[in-house]
Write an enzyme that holds these catalytic residues in place. Structure first.
Site, PDB file in Angstrom:
ATOM      1  N   LYS A  14       6.848  -6.250 -21.136  1.00 25.95           N
ATOM      2  CA  LYS A  14       6.364  -5.007 -21.756  1.00 25.95           C
ATOM      3  C   LYS A  14       5.321  -4.311 -20.863  1.00 25.95           C
ATOM      4  O   LYS A  14       5.390  -3.111 -20.652  1.00 25.95           O
ATOM      5  CB  LYS A  14       5.747  -5.289 -23.145  1.00 25.95           C
ATOM      6  CG  LYS A  14       6.689  -6.020 -24.089  1.00 25.95           C
ATOM      7  CD  LYS A  14       6.090  -6.179 -25.479  1.00 25.95           C
ATOM      8  CE  LYS A  14       4.841  -7.027 -25.560  1.00 25.95           C
ATOM      9  NZ  LYS A  14       5.032  -8.458 -25.248  1.00 25.95           N
ATOM     10  N   ARG A  89       2.415  -6.491 -34.737  1.00 21.11           N
ATOM     11  CA  ARG A  89       2.806  -7.901 -34.646  1.00 21.11           C
ATOM     12  C   ARG A  89       2.947  -8.536 -36.017  1.00 21.11           C
ATOM     13  O   ARG A  89       3.309  -9.716 -36.116  1.00 21.11           O
ATOM     14  CB  ARG A  89       1.772  -8.684 -33.841  1.00 21.11           C
ATOM     15  CG  ARG A  89       2.054  -8.766 -32.323  1.00 21.11           C
ATOM     16  CD  ARG A  89       0.835  -9.364 -31.667  1.00 21.11           C
ATOM     17  NE  ARG A  89       1.068 -10.148 -30.494  1.00 21.11           N
ATOM     18  CZ  ARG A  89       0.780  -9.740 -29.241  1.00 21.11           C
ATOM     19  NH1 ARG A  89       0.353  -8.532 -29.030  1.00 21.11           N
ATOM     20  NH2 ARG A  89       0.938 -10.563 -28.223  1.00 21.11           N
ATOM     21  N   ARG A 128       2.060 -15.729 -13.883  1.00 17.55           N
ATOM     22  CA  ARG A 128       1.072 -14.653 -14.033  1.00 17.55           C
ATOM     23  C   ARG A 128      -0.345 -15.234 -14.080  1.00 17.55           C
ATOM     24  O   ARG A 128      -1.273 -14.670 -13.533  1.00 17.55           O
ATOM     25  CB  ARG A 128       1.377 -13.863 -15.320  1.00 17.55           C
ATOM     26  CG  ARG A 128       0.481 -12.665 -15.529  1.00 17.55           C
ATOM     27  CD  ARG A 128       1.025 -11.746 -16.602  1.00 17.55           C
ATOM     28  NE  ARG A 128       0.699 -12.213 -17.939  1.00 17.55           N
ATOM     29  CZ  ARG A 128       1.143 -11.644 -19.073  1.00 17.55           C
ATOM     30  NH1 ARG A 128       1.963 -10.619 -19.025  1.00 17.55           N
ATOM     31  NH2 ARG A 128       0.783 -12.113 -20.247  1.00 17.55           N
ATOM     32  N   ARG A 134      -6.404 -14.046 -16.806  1.00 19.05           N
ATOM     33  CA  ARG A 134      -6.185 -14.368 -18.219  1.00 19.05           C
ATOM     34  C   ARG A 134      -6.125 -15.866 -18.458  1.00 19.05           C
ATOM     35  O   ARG A 134      -5.191 -16.538 -18.039  1.00 19.05           O
ATOM     36  CB  ARG A 134      -4.892 -13.710 -18.709  1.00 19.05           C
ATOM     37  CG  ARG A 134      -5.013 -12.213 -18.827  1.00 19.05           C
ATOM     38  CD  ARG A 134      -3.765 -11.612 -19.417  1.00 19.05           C
ATOM     39  NE  ARG A 134      -3.435 -12.154 -20.736  1.00 19.05           N
ATOM     40  CZ  ARG A 134      -2.517 -11.645 -21.515  1.00 19.05           C
ATOM     41  NH1 ARG A 134      -1.835 -10.578 -21.132  1.00 19.05           N
ATOM     42  NH2 ARG A 134      -2.268 -12.180 -22.690  1.00 19.05           N
ATOM     43  N   ARG A 146       1.284 -19.183 -28.432  1.00 19.23           N
ATOM     44  CA  ARG A 146       1.597 -17.747 -28.460  1.00 19.23           C
ATOM     45  C   ARG A 146       3.080 -17.533 -28.726  1.00 19.23           C
ATOM     46  O   ARG A 146       3.455 -16.638 -29.492  1.00 19.23           O
ATOM     47  CB  ARG A 146       1.181 -17.085 -27.143  1.00 19.23           C
ATOM     48  CG  ARG A 146      -0.335 -16.982 -26.989  1.00 19.23           C
ATOM     49  CD  ARG A 146      -0.753 -16.744 -25.565  1.00 19.23           C
ATOM     50  NE  ARG A 146      -0.355 -15.451 -25.049  1.00 19.23           N
ATOM     51  CZ  ARG A 146      -0.222 -15.166 -23.752  1.00 19.23           C
ATOM     52  NH1 ARG A 146      -0.448 -16.109 -22.845  1.00 19.23           N
ATOM     53  NH2 ARG A 146       0.134 -13.968 -23.367  1.00 19.23           N
TER      54      ARG A 146
END
Ligand code: AMP
Length: 192
Positions: A14, A89, A128, A134, A146
Site C-alpha cells: 500500500k 481497519r 523492510r 520501524r 499484526r
C-alpha cells in the site's frame, strides 16, 4: 470526488503504490500508520498512547484513530479525493468514514485489496525492517501479531464494502509497475 481505500495486509504494498497513485490521480494520501508515527516522533499524548498498541502489533482504539483521521480529512477541504491507506481497519471505522464522507456529499467509491500470501508478507516486512526505523518490522512475533490482527479484525472491512459492491481484489505479487498497472485498470473501470 473519488475516494479509494487501498486495502491489504501489512507489507502488501500500500505504501509503495500510494505515491504513484497520488501522482496519477491527484488524490490526497492519508496513512494512519504514518500519522501515528509522526505523533510518536513529536512525543504527543496521542503518540504515546498509540505507541503502546503499535509496539504489540495491536490496533489503536477506534476512539483515538477516528478522531485523528477526521482532523486530517478536515485539513483538506478542497481535495478532489482521498487514498485511505491503513484505514479503516474495523467496522466502526468504516461507519465513521462513510458518515464523514456523506457529510461532504461523497462516499467511498472503491476498496482495492492487494492480495499477498502471509509467507511473502513476513519476508517483505523483515526485509523492510532491515532498513526502516520501524521496530514493528524487526520482530517476528510482532509481525505475526499484526498479520493475525489483520486476518481476525481487519478483513471484516473488506466484507463491509463487498456488501456495498465496492470491493475489488488485485494480485499484489509481482514487479511494482506490474501491480500498479493492475490497480489502475480497476480504478479506470470505476472512476469514469
Ligand atoms: P501501518 O503503518 O498501517 O502498518 O500501521 C502501523 C500500526 O499503527 C498498526 O499495527 C496499528 O497498531 C496502528 N494503526 C494504523 N492504522 C490503524 C487503524 N486504522 N486502526 C487502528 N490502528 C492503526
Amino acid at each position: 470526488m473519488f475516494n479509494l481505500i487501498l486495502f491489504g495486509a501489512p507489507g502488501s504494498g500500500k505504501g509503495t503504490q500510494s505515491p504513484m497513485l497520488v501522482e496519477k490521480y491527484g488524490l490526497v494520501h492519508i496513512s494512519t500508520g504514518d500519522l501515528f508515527r509522526s505523533e510518536i516522533k513529536n512525543q504527543t499524548p496521542l503518540g504515546l498512547e498509540a505507541k503502546s498498541y503499535m509496539d504489540k502489533g495491536a490496533l489503536v482504539p477506534d476512539s483515538v484513530t477516528i478522531g485523528m483521521l477526521a482532523s486530517k480529512v478536515e485539513r483538506h477541504p478542497d481535495a478532489t479525493g482521498f487514498i485511505f491507506d491503513g484505514f479503516p481497519r474495523t467496522v466502526a471505522q468504516c461507519e465513521a468514514l462513510d458518515q464523514m464522507l456523506a457529510e461532504k456529499g461523497a462516499a467511498i467509491d472503491l476498496l482495492l485489496e492487494l492480495e499477498v500470501a502471509d509467507d511473502i508478507l513476513l519476508g517483505r516486512l523483515l526485509k523492510r525492517g532491515e532498513t526502516s526505523q520501524r521496530s514493528d518490522d524487526q520482530d517476528v512475533s510482532i509481525i505475526k501479531n499484526r498479520l493475525q490482527t489483520y486476518h481476525e479484525q481487519t478483513t471484516l472491512v473488506g466484507g463491509y464494502y463487498a456488501k456495498l459492491d465496492k470491493a475489488h481484489k488485485v494480485n499484489g505479487v509481482g514487479e511494482i509497475n506490474e501491480v500498479f498497472t493492475r490497480i489502475c485498470k480497476v480504478i479506470n473501470t470505476v472512476n469514469v
